[in-house]
Every structure is written in C-alpha cells, then in structure tokens.
Design a protein around this motif. Structure first.
Motif, PDB file in Angstrom:
ATOM      1  N   ARG A 170       0.833  -1.200   0.000  1.00 18.45           N
ATOM      2  CA  ARG A 170       0.000   0.000   0.000  1.00 18.45           C
ATOM      3  C   ARG A 170       0.874   1.259   0.000  1.00 18.45           C
ATOM      4  O   ARG A 170       0.610   2.215  -0.711  1.00 18.45           O
ATOM      5  CB  ARG A 170      -0.865  -0.062   1.262  1.00 18.45           C
ATOM      6  CG  ARG A 170      -1.901   0.988   1.322  1.00 18.45           C
ATOM      7  CD  ARG A 170      -3.041   0.576   2.206  1.00 18.45           C
ATOM      8  NE  ARG A 170      -3.904  -0.365   1.539  1.00 18.45           N
ATOM      9  CZ  ARG A 170      -4.800  -1.116   2.159  1.00 18.45           C
ATOM     10  NH1 ARG A 170      -4.884  -1.081   3.463  1.00 18.45           N
ATOM     11  NH2 ARG A 170      -5.570  -1.933   1.488  1.00 18.45           N
ATOM     12  N   ARG A 173       2.528   1.887  -3.376  1.00 15.20           N
ATOM     13  CA  ARG A 173       1.598   2.520  -4.330  1.00 15.20           C
ATOM     14  C   ARG A 173       1.536   4.029  -4.088  1.00 15.20           C
ATOM     15  O   ARG A 173       1.610   4.827  -5.022  1.00 15.20           O
ATOM     16  CB  ARG A 173       0.197   1.911  -4.192  1.00 15.20           C
ATOM     17  CG  ARG A 173       0.005   0.647  -5.004  1.00 15.20           C
ATOM     18  CD  ARG A 173      -1.470   0.324  -5.203  1.00 15.20           C
ATOM     19  NE  ARG A 173      -2.174   0.083  -3.944  1.00 15.20           N
ATOM     20  CZ  ARG A 173      -2.070  -1.051  -3.244  1.00 15.20           C
ATOM     21  NH1 ARG A 173      -1.297  -2.031  -3.677  1.00 15.20           N
ATOM     22  NH2 ARG A 173      -2.729  -1.212  -2.120  1.00 15.20           N
ATOM     23  N   GLU A 201      -4.712   6.425   0.311  1.00 16.40           N
ATOM     24  CA  GLU A 201      -3.916   5.200   0.542  1.00 16.40           C
ATOM     25  C   GLU A 201      -3.176   5.310   1.868  1.00 16.40           C
ATOM     26  O   GLU A 201      -3.149   4.384   2.669  1.00 16.40           O
ATOM     27  CB  GLU A 201      -2.875   5.009  -0.576  1.00 16.40           C
ATOM     28  CG  GLU A 201      -3.421   4.580  -1.914  1.00 16.40           C
ATOM     29  CD  GLU A 201      -3.696   3.079  -1.986  1.00 16.40           C
ATOM     30  OE1 GLU A 201      -3.298   2.353  -1.058  1.00 16.40           O
ATOM     31  OE2 GLU A 201      -4.312   2.650  -2.973  1.00 16.40           O
TER      32      GLU A 201
END
Ligand code: GDP
Length: 457
Positions: A170, A173, A201
């Motif tokens: 996560r 990203r 995120e």
C-alpha cells in the motif's frame, strides 16, 4: 547485509546438538556449512543419498575408533533448512556418546561449535525465513500453552511477514504516485492529482497500522493475562492462590524475580497463559518496609487485567475495595464455609465496582469450579483471535509506531511540503515497516533476535 558478512559465515561449518536434555534415547547432532559433506564422509565413510536415512557405523576420523552406530541424513544445499549443505546424525543420546561424536566432528578442519541461533541465523541470511518467522520459531520452541503454540506457528509460517508485505504494498503505491508527481513536476495538474490520489492510501494504511497497534490480543496470548489477588490481610488471598494454582497444574512454575511482597504463578487457563499474582495484604502502613510492599502491590494491581478482591465473608466488616485501578474487579466472598449467606445476597453487599461476585471457600474448595470456569472465559475472550498475525513483540510494535510517526508527519503537511519531502517521509515509514520482516535496517537487531534461540537451532 553486505557480501563480506556472508562470506565470513559461509567459510566455517557449524555443528551442535539440536535435541534436548541428555541422557536420552536419541540425540540429534546437526552440521551446516560447506564442509558438512566432508564431515559425514569422515565419520560415516560415505555420503547417504540426499534426504534418505543411512544406518552407519561412526568412527573417529583420526583414531579410527568406533564411536556409535546411528542414522545419518544428508541435505545438500540450497534445499536444506539453512540453505547450506547440511547433515544430521541421530546417535544414542548419552553424554559420552554425544561428546565423542562432537569431538570427532571438531577434529575435521573447518568445523566449529555453533552458537545460539546460528542455524536459524544462516537460514535467515540465505532467505529461508524472514525475521518474524525466526521469532515465531523461537516462540514455538518456548510455547507452553495451546494459544502460544498456535500463535507461534502462525508466525513461524510467515503470516505476520505477509501482513507486513500487504502494508508495504500500500505504501509503495502511495510512494509511486507521489514520485510520479516529481517526474511530471513541469506539468501543472499531474503533481496535485497524484498527491490527491495518494492521500487516501496513506490514510487507510495509517488507520490499519493504528488498529494493529491497538489490538492487544496477540500480546495477551504470548505474555498472558495478569490476574491479581488482592484484599485485606487474612482475607484468604494466599490460600486462594494456592487452591487455584493446585487446580491448574499444567505449567505452574515459580517464576524468578518474585519479591517478598508479590508472588507469582503461571497458569494454563483453558489453553491460554495467565499469571496469577498474590499481592501483600493491603492496610494502613505501619512500618517503612510494609509501606514499600503496599506500594509495589498497588503498582501490580494497577497493571493487572483483572483483580480478584478477596473478602472475608465470615467476618464483621463490609467489603470495600481499597485500591485504585482501571482493571476489572471481581468480588470473591471467601470463607463461605464459615458463613451462611446465599450467593444471591452478594450483590447486595454493595460493591458497585465489582462486576461479578463469587462465594468461595479456599478451605473446602466450594465455588472454585465456577470461578475457574469464569477465569477461563475471561482469558479466552481477551485472547481469542490473537493467535493470528499480530504485533506481539515490543520490537514489532516499535517499528510500526515509528512508521506511524512518519505517516502522520506526511499527512499533517500533505499539501504544504514538496513532493521530495513527502516521498522521504513515506520512504522512512517503509523502512520502518521493512525492518519488521528483517529486509532492511536490522543489522543491530540480529543479535537480539537470534540470542533468544538455544544452541543447535
Ligand atoms: P491472606 O493474608 O489474605 O493471604 O490470608 P491467608 O490465606 O493467609 O488466610 C488467613 C487465614 O484464613 C488462614 O488461617 C487460613 O487458613 C484461613 N482461611 C483462608 N481461607 C479460608 C476459608 O475459605 N475458610 C476458612 N475456614 N478459613 C480460611
């Protein structure tokens, strides 16, 4: 790790007894490193087929004297537990036999005695397990209760490591988005858009990490619940402690470090560990020594998950809880054998802080079955689910707390700071998370982790 450390380690071949206390029927001696095959040939005369047991006479390579007859196993690397060439000798588990076989192994040039955790350290170095798996293995070996065993097994097979990978994914990203902003900084709208996409995120990751930190169930399984027995002097605290400890004989042990004022026993309550502590009788301090005892008792009670307040039900006094703690309180009306009041009358005794009431007798055991069952439920309810991947060690919790600090710093300044600074905060958070599984920045941690192991593991 750098190549140098690797080559130093790979140069010598280690050997140690991996099985338990001697004398025993069989002892397992493990050898790992480039000369493991040579060691087998030197003692057994030849190499067995890989992963097949060979019954062999073992001889001392220098004197030729026969030492024992046993099974020899050969695991050529990299498909072995450590990733190196490995061999295992299963010999008779007498002290002299083991000493003679080890002596014979150490007579082979380049073979040295393994230190604590050396085999596991090599497995980690060769990528056979991550650090959370190594810690899980150490816990598996130390597990005393079913809950601890299940938890350790989950960690030993990489469940926490996989959770950490999801968190890192996560973060990566989000970092990619922020960094895209850096690359396209000459285009007006790209950086702002990428930033806006990355923020949720990071927020979601922070929320997950906060939740993982707040979840104490895993630690409860590993370390156990603390149950304090407290009350006035002579209420029957010590008698109850003994009565409860006797019923739970599974892992009752005298833990070192008990003070004169606070006694502890470890209990296995329905598969979960609990530590029962008996605090010094609480009353007005008469002397300095006693005041110190009461201070310590107060502190332990303050840290407990549950306080069993023992009251002498046969005496003239009304029960009254005289300590300060946020813990849950249960009232144990003791010496029920001397009094004749039904349990139903207990709540009427007026102890609003006590959430449950039990009429018991440490003397004849009355009410203790019901109490034990309730304690088992209490511990299980708090620990249930904690066998699953969880942050159970201080080391793991500290790493997540560190990551959270960077994520919070990033979020607080999200729209004000440059892409570079933002990416740097995220990178530091990622570094902290990576240290959990031992991917980066763990050199100084290795000794702490592997020292916990026994020799031969
Ligand atoms: P503590 O000071 O709270 O640890 O109390 P103790 O466990 O030392 O007990 C004080 C006294 O009460 C001792 O003489 C015990 O034998 C007695 N006692 C404890 N529990 C019971 C009980 O359930 N029934 C009876 N009759 N006596 C008890």
């Amino acid at each position: 790790m750098d190549g140098q450390e690797k080559s130093i380690i790979a140069n010598d071949t280690i050997a140690a007894v991996s099985s338990g206390t001697m004398a025993a029927a069989i002892a397992v001696i493990r050898v790992s490193g480039p000369r493991a095959g040579e060691a087998v040939r030197a003692l057994a005369g030849r190499l067995p087929e890989p992963r097949r047991a060979l019954l062999a006479r073992l001889r001392h390579p220098l004197s030729g004297e026969r030492l024992d007859e046993g099974l020899v196993l050969w695991f050529p690397g990299p498909a072995s537990a450590t990733g190196e060439d490995m061999a295992e000798f299963q010999v008779h588990g007498g002290r002299a036999v083991v000493a003679a076989v080890l002596d014979a192994l150490f007579s082979v040039p380049g073979i040295v005695a393994a230190e604590r955790g050396d085999f596991s350290r090599r497995a980690w170095l060769n990528g056979k397990m991550d650090l959370t798996e190594a810690e899980g293995l150490a816990d598996l070996i130390a597990a005393e209760t079913e809950g601890q065993r299940r938890q350790a097994l989950a960690h030993a097979f990489g469940h926490l490591g996989r959770q950490v990978d999801i968190w890192r994914g996560r973060l990566i990203r989000a970092m990619a988005l922020v960094e895209a902003g850096i690359d396209f900084s000459d285009e007006d709208d790209v950086p702002a858009e990428a930033r806006a996409l990355a923020r949720p995120e990071v927020e979601m990751l922070l929320a997950e990490l906060e939740a993982a930190l707040a979840d104490r169930r895993g630690a409860m399984v590993r370390e156990g619940a603390t149950i304090a027995i407290a009350g006035r002097p002579n209420a029957g605290k010590s008698s109850l402690m003994n009565a409860l400890a006797l019923r739970e004989v599974a892992i009752v042990s005298d833990e070192p470090g008990t003070t004169r004022d606070v006694l502890e026993v470890a209990l296995d309550l329905g598969g979960y560990k609990a530590t029962l502590i008996d605090t010094a009788g609480l009353r007005e301090a008469e002397g300095k020594v006693e005041a110190e005892g009461i201070r310590r008792a107060q502190r332990r009670i303050g840290e407990a998950d549950l306080v069993l307040w023992v009251h002498d039900f046969s005496g003239p006094e009304a029960p009254e809880i005289a300590v300060d703690s946020d813990a849950e309180f249960w009232l144990l009306a003791n010496k029920a054998d001397l009094a004749a009041v039904p349990t139903a009358a207990l709540p009427a005794l007026g102890l609003p802080r006590a959430s449950r009431h039990f009429l018991v007798s440490a003397a004849n055991g009355a009410g203790l079955d019901e109490l034990t069952a309730a304690l088992e439920q209490f511990v299980a309810a708090r620990a249930r689910g904690g066998e699953h991947p969880a942050l159970i060690r201080a080391r793991q919790r500290e790493a997540v707390a560190l990551a959270n600090g960077h994520l919070r710093a990033a979020l607080a300044a999200w729209d004000e700071i440059s892409e570079e600074l933002l990416a740097e905060e995220l990178r530091l958070a990622g570094r902290a998370l990576s240290s959990i599984a031992g991917r980066i920045g763990v050199e100084d941690l290795l000794d702490v982790v592997f020292r916990e192991f026994c020799i031969g593991k």
